[in-house]
Design an enzyme around this catalytic site. Sequence first.
Site, PDB file in Angstrom:
ATOM      1  N   ARG A 126       0.817  -1.200   0.000  1.00 47.75           N
ATOM      2  CA  ARG A 126       0.000   0.000   0.000  1.00 47.75           C
ATOM      3  C   ARG A 126       0.858   1.260   0.000  1.00 47.75           C
ATOM      4  O   ARG A 126       1.881   1.340   0.695  1.00 47.75           O
ATOM      5  CB  ARG A 126      -0.924   0.020   1.222  1.00 47.75           C
ATOM      6  CG  ARG A 126      -2.011  -1.017   1.201  1.00 47.75           C
ATOM      7  CD  ARG A 126      -2.983  -0.815   2.342  1.00 47.75           C
ATOM      8  NE  ARG A 126      -3.725   0.444   2.201  1.00 47.75           N
ATOM      9  CZ  ARG A 126      -4.528   0.932   3.142  1.00 47.75           C
ATOM     10  NH1 ARG A 126      -4.669   0.299   4.303  1.00 47.75           N
ATOM     11  NH2 ARG A 126      -5.174   2.069   2.942  1.00 47.75           N
TER      12      ARG A 126
ATOM     13  N   TYR B  38       0.207   5.682  -0.003  1.00 50.81           N
ATOM     14  CA  TYR B  38      -0.714   6.805  -0.037  1.00 50.81           C
ATOM     15  C   TYR B  38      -0.731   7.373  -1.457  1.00 50.81           C
ATOM     16  O   TYR B  38       0.258   7.263  -2.193  1.00 50.81           O
ATOM     17  CB  TYR B  38      -0.280   7.888   0.943  1.00 50.81           C
ATOM     18  CG  TYR B  38      -0.410   7.505   2.398  1.00 50.81           C
ATOM     19  CD1 TYR B  38      -1.646   7.157   2.937  1.00 50.81           C
ATOM     20  CD2 TYR B  38       0.690   7.513   3.252  1.00 50.81           C
ATOM     21  CE1 TYR B  38      -1.782   6.819   4.281  1.00 50.81           C
ATOM     22  CE2 TYR B  38       0.569   7.186   4.595  1.00 50.81           C
ATOM     23  CZ  TYR B  38      -0.676   6.833   5.097  1.00 50.81           C
ATOM     24  OH  TYR B  38      -0.794   6.497   6.417  1.00 50.81           O
TER      25      TYR B  38
ATOM     26  N   ASP C 172      -9.916   1.529  16.924  1.00 55.57           N
ATOM     27  CA  ASP C 172      -9.534   0.867  15.669  1.00 55.57           C
ATOM     28  C   ASP C 172      -8.570  -0.302  15.866  1.00 55.57           C
ATOM     29  O   ASP C 172      -8.026  -0.828  14.888  1.00 55.57           O
ATOM     30  CB  ASP C 172      -8.945   1.874  14.687  1.00 55.57           C
ATOM     31  CG  ASP C 172      -7.564   2.380  15.092  1.00 55.57           C
ATOM     32  OD1 ASP C 172      -7.123   2.110  16.243  1.00 55.57           O
ATOM     33  OD2 ASP C 172      -6.906   3.048  14.271  1.00 55.57           O
TER      34      ASP C 172
ATOM     35  N   ASP D 201      -1.874   6.997  16.914  1.00 48.32           N
ATOM     36  CA  ASP D 201      -1.033   7.614  15.897  1.00 48.32           C
ATOM     37  C   ASP D 201      -0.556   8.993  16.328  1.00 48.32           C
ATOM     38  O   ASP D 201      -1.259   9.722  17.034  1.00 48.32           O
ATOM     39  CB  ASP D 201      -1.801   7.752  14.581  1.00 48.32           C
ATOM     40  CG  ASP D 201      -2.214   6.416  14.002  1.00 48.32           C
ATOM     41  OD1 ASP D 201      -1.448   5.450  14.149  1.00 48.32           O
ATOM     42  OD2 ASP D 201      -3.307   6.346  13.404  1.00 48.32           O
TER      43      ASP D 201
ATOM     44  N   ASP E 137      -9.936   6.700  15.299  1.00 44.41           N
ATOM     45  CA  ASP E 137      -8.512   6.615  14.981  1.00 44.41           C
ATOM     46  C   ASP E 137      -7.854   7.949  15.349  1.00 44.41           C
ATOM     47  O   ASP E 137      -7.681   8.829  14.514  1.00 44.41           O
ATOM     48  CB  ASP E 137      -8.349   6.312  13.482  1.00 44.41           C
ATOM     49  CG  ASP E 137      -6.913   6.052  13.081  1.00 44.41           C
ATOM     50  OD1 ASP E 137      -6.033   6.039  13.960  1.00 44.41           O
ATOM     51  OD2 ASP E 137      -6.664   5.861  11.868  1.00 44.41           O
TER      52      ASP E 137
END
Length: 296
Positions: free
Chosen positions: A136, A138, A169, A174, A206
Amino acid sequence: MAATRAIAIGSSSTCSSFINNNTFLSPRTLSLNNLKLAYSSSSSKTRTRSYTCRAIYNPQLSVKEEGQPQTLDYRVFFHDQSGKKVSPWHDIPLQLGDGVFNFIVEIPKESSAKMEVATDEPFTPIKQDTKKGKLRFYPYNIHWNYGLLPQTWEDPSSANSEVEGAFGDNDPVDVVEIGESRRKIGEVLRIKPLAALAMIDEGELDWKIVAISLDDPKASLVNDVGDVEKHFPGTLTAIRDWFRDYKIPDGKPANKFGLGNQATDKDYALKVITETNESWNKLIKRSIPAGELSLV
């Protein structure tokens, strides 16, 4: 052949005062010291970059890359001085005292590979996220250093009544670090939280803690959300909009934000950190089912 990044521990007495007064729950804690971060491989000369005691603290660890970047096999493992693997999520302490916290860099600013701690693998190394067997990325670069707060966990069984009843989540919290320097995967920085954004991603809460590394030239100028607006004008809006929109190019809807779509102040961010540290402590003590999460 995999490259190795070795952390050589220095001996600075000025560091010791920052590892006291740990009021957060940390049943698995390693000692902290000043460090030098060296990058080496069998085919190139060793490059050593020294950091002062002001900003970067690390448990006595070496950081070893296994496999090649941007491959499915790539992993960044953390090792203690004996060579034993340790978990950056579980074994690096969260709090350093005086409102300072450890932050582990997963994604350097101005990069797009979606790196993350592998919470379901032993010793939770950093890897590149995948979807349907593909790496993956962005759709565009992230403009800040991004990573996690160790010893935190967003509990998926707990609904947050202040944020639309959203459930956690199932990941560590984060961090969006807004300093000017581009960091490296696996670096552990001393940060101070400044604000929080309550992102809701497909119904899951999140949290994004906005913070700054203590070695940034503007670190002494910013201590709360209002200071961010003053000294980094437009940054909070840019962070919110970036995380709101990054899935749109893949045909998914925009993410939402709770708490009036606004960034909270520092005190609220500290409340989020405290609560998620408490959730992590319950997880590590197995008071809450871990499911597929690795507690090693």
